[in-house]
Structures are given as structure tokens and as C-alpha cells.
Design a protein around this motif. Structure first.
Motif, mmCIF file in Angstrom:
data_model
loop_
_atom_site.group_PDB
_atom_site.id
_atom_site.type_symbol
_atom_site.label_atom_id
_atom_site.label_comp_id
_atom_site.label_asym_id
_atom_site.label_seq_id
_atom_site.Cartn_x
_atom_site.Cartn_y
_atom_site.Cartn_z
ATOM 1 N N ALA A 89 -81.914 -5.212 -132.516
ATOM 2 C CA ALA A 89 -82.486 -6.699 -133.230
ATOM 3 C C ALA A 89 -82.629 -6.617 -134.663
ATOM 4 O O ALA A 89 -82.579 -5.652 -135.564
ATOM 5 N N LEU A 90 -82.750 -7.872 -135.311
ATOM 6 C CA LEU A 90 -82.820 -7.908 -136.605
ATOM 7 C C LEU A 90 -84.079 -9.079 -136.994
ATOM 8 O O LEU A 90 -84.056 -10.061 -136.289
ATOM 9 N N LYS A 186 -79.957 -16.805 -129.463
ATOM 10 C CA LYS A 186 -80.982 -15.682 -129.198
ATOM 11 C C LYS A 186 -81.622 -15.630 -130.635
ATOM 12 O O LYS A 186 -81.743 -14.520 -131.357
ATOM 13 N N LEU A 187 -82.054 -16.673 -131.256
ATOM 14 C CA LEU A 187 -82.592 -16.924 -132.525
ATOM 15 C C LEU A 187 -84.125 -17.279 -132.321
ATOM 16 O O LEU A 187 -84.347 -18.284 -131.684
ATOM 17 N N VAL A 188 -85.136 -16.670 -132.901
ATOM 18 C CA VAL A 188 -86.427 -16.888 -133.013
ATOM 19 C C VAL A 188 -86.780 -17.464 -134.081
ATOM 20 O O VAL A 188 -86.905 -16.547 -135.118
ATOM 21 N N LYS A 208 -96.001 -13.466 -131.777
ATOM 22 C CA LYS A 208 -95.252 -13.748 -130.930
ATOM 23 C C LYS A 208 -93.749 -13.822 -131.057
ATOM 24 O O LYS A 208 -93.049 -13.600 -130.067
ATOM 25 N N LEU A 209 -93.206 -13.870 -132.389
ATOM 26 C CA LEU A 209 -91.776 -13.786 -132.638
ATOM 27 C C LEU A 209 -91.507 -12.314 -132.341
ATOM 28 O O LEU A 209 -90.335 -12.387 -131.856
ATOM 29 N N VAL A 210 -92.356 -11.536 -132.902
ATOM 30 C CA VAL A 210 -91.697 -10.069 -132.523
ATOM 31 C C VAL A 210 -91.732 -9.809 -131.012
ATOM 32 O O VAL A 210 -90.613 -9.082 -130.744
ATOM 33 N N ASP A 211 -92.485 -10.249 -130.411
ATOM 34 C CA ASP A 211 -92.854 -9.895 -129.077
ATOM 35 C C ASP A 211 -91.469 -10.650 -128.394
ATOM 36 O O ASP A 211 -91.045 -9.933 -127.549
ATOM 37 N N ARG A 212 -91.195 -11.662 -128.726
ATOM 38 C CA ARG A 212 -90.109 -12.525 -128.127
ATOM 39 C C ARG A 212 -88.568 -11.813 -128.656
ATOM 40 O O ARG A 212 -87.919 -11.589 -127.692
ATOM 41 N N VAL A 213 -88.527 -11.437 -129.747
ATOM 42 C CA VAL A 213 -87.283 -10.964 -130.193
ATOM 43 C C VAL A 213 -86.947 -9.614 -129.295
ATOM 44 O O VAL A 213 -85.939 -9.212 -128.930
#
Length: 219
Positions: A89-90, A186-188, A208-213
Motif C-alpha cells: 500500500a501507499l 481502492k483509494l481512501v 481510520k484511514l491507515v486502518d482502512r488502507v
């Protein structure tokens, strides 16, 4: 198995580089979740240097990679060395450096161009179907990175949202402690300091962003 995540930084300091709080929150959350992280930045000159005490522009020249190394405690690589096959991921934190160093959005607006090495790196993740997280002002580059029709958020700033829409992306308003996901790409994205009034508010959405990624790396 530990996930490997690339983090692209844009310098060091909110006004001319990467937003330090956003960058550190991102790195902390990734570490808390057991991810292996490698930071990257383009080896290019900064647009300009800002005195973060006075807010004035300084008569200095600095390098984006060298400055970003401050946040990464020296453990950083030229973004040209970012190979998508080595990562799951990035994530790209915000700060004006995204609009000044990773692109010329701050100057050219809707006619902006993304720095070539950064664009190649992000588009490689998109082409590979690997998740990408964009924080704060970084989603302003969404259409340039993912193409028209992709959905993102920078919160609720009218002018920036209008620019995003004019470039061909779909902007979705979002509170500071939430995320917007484009499942097709797959963009958050999350607003962070586009809306945050404190570091804890910024952290709420970034976590939340890190967790979802990381969740999306399982799919």
C-alpha cells in the motif's frame, strides 16, 4: 505477515513541505498496526522556504528529500527507488509541500502537473490495484493520479472542492474524523488539517484511514 507500506513525504513543515503532525500520526499508526514502513520523497528542490515562526518566505534553497529525512529520522529513499512490487500500500500525508513540491497545484490550480517521479509511483499502485491513502490537501491531485470519475475528499473547502471537480474527480464532503473511500480504485482520503483544529482531531481521521488502507490490502 506484516504489510509493507510506502509513505511519500513532501519536505518538512506545513507551509513548505509535509505536515509534520499528519506525517508522524501516519507513521505511528502504521507502526501500532505492525506494518513495515519505508518513507520516500523526490530528490528535487523545494518551491521555496518558509519561516514557520514568522510565516515569511526565506531567501534559502532546500531539497525535498533532505528535508523529509528529518521526519523519517534519516530512513528515507528517493521516490525513484519506490517499486510497487515491494509494497502492499501507499500513503501520502498532506502539507503545502504536496501542492508546492509534489505538484504545482499551489501555482497552477486545475492546470497543475504532478512531479513526474511521484506520479509514476502512485499510478503504479493504482494500476496494480493496491490501496492508496491520501491525506489533507493530497486528494487535490486525485484526478491527475487516478483519472476522471474517482471519488475523494478534502473536507468541505468550497474552492478546493470546486478545483477537484473541475479536474474531473468527484468530491464528497467529509467531517474531520471520517474517511471517504472509492472502492473501485481502492483509494481512501481524509481531511485532517484541512479541517482539524487540534492534533487529536487530525489523528481521528488519519487513524481510520491507515486502518482502512491496511484492511484493503487483504482484499
Amino acid at each position: 505477515m506484516h504489510k509493507k507500506v510506502a509513505v511519500i513525504l513532501s519536505g518538512c513543515g506545513v507551509y513548505d513541505g509535509a505536515e509534520i503532525h499528519e506525517s508522524v500520526i501516519t507513521l505511528l499508526r502504521l507502526d501500532q498496526r505492525g506494518a513495515q514502513v519505508q518513507c520516500f520523497a523526490p530528490n528535487v528542490p523545494q518551491l521555496h522556504v518558509v519561516d514557520h515562526y514568522s510565516g515569511d518566505e526565506m531567501d534559502q534553497q532546500r531539497n525535498v528529500l533532505v528535508e523529509a529525512a528529518r521526519i523519517a529520522r534519516g530512513n528515507i529513499k528517493d521516490v525513484r527507488e519506490l517499486h510497487v512490487g515491494e509494497f502492499d500500500a501507499l500513503i501520502m500525508p498532506g502539507g503545502f509541500g504536496v501542492a508546492k513540491n509534489l505538484s504545482d497545484f499551489a501555482i497552477s490550480g486545475v492546470h497543475c502537473q504532478v512531479q513526474a517521479d511521484v506520479q509514476a509511483a502512485v499510478q503504479a499502485f493504482a494500476k496494480a490495484g493496491k490501496p492508496v491513502g491520501l491525506i489533507c490537501i493530497a486528494p487535490a491531485l486525485t484526478a491527475k493520479l487516478f483519472g476522471p470519475g474517482v471519488t475523494c475528499t478534502i473536507g468541505n473547502d468550497h474552492d478546493t472542492a470546486a478545483a477537484i471537480a473541475q479536474m474531473g474527480a468527484v468530491h464528497q464532503e467529509c467531517p474531520v474524523d471520517e474517511i471517504v473511500e472509492d472502492s473501485t480504485h481502492k483509494l481512501v482520503s481524509t481531511p485532517a488539517y484541512m479541517l482539524a483544529q487540534s492534533i487529536s482531531q487530525a489523528a481521528a481521521g488519519i487513524n481510520k484511514l491507515v486502518d482502512r488502507v491496511l484492511e484493503l490490502t487483504q482484499q
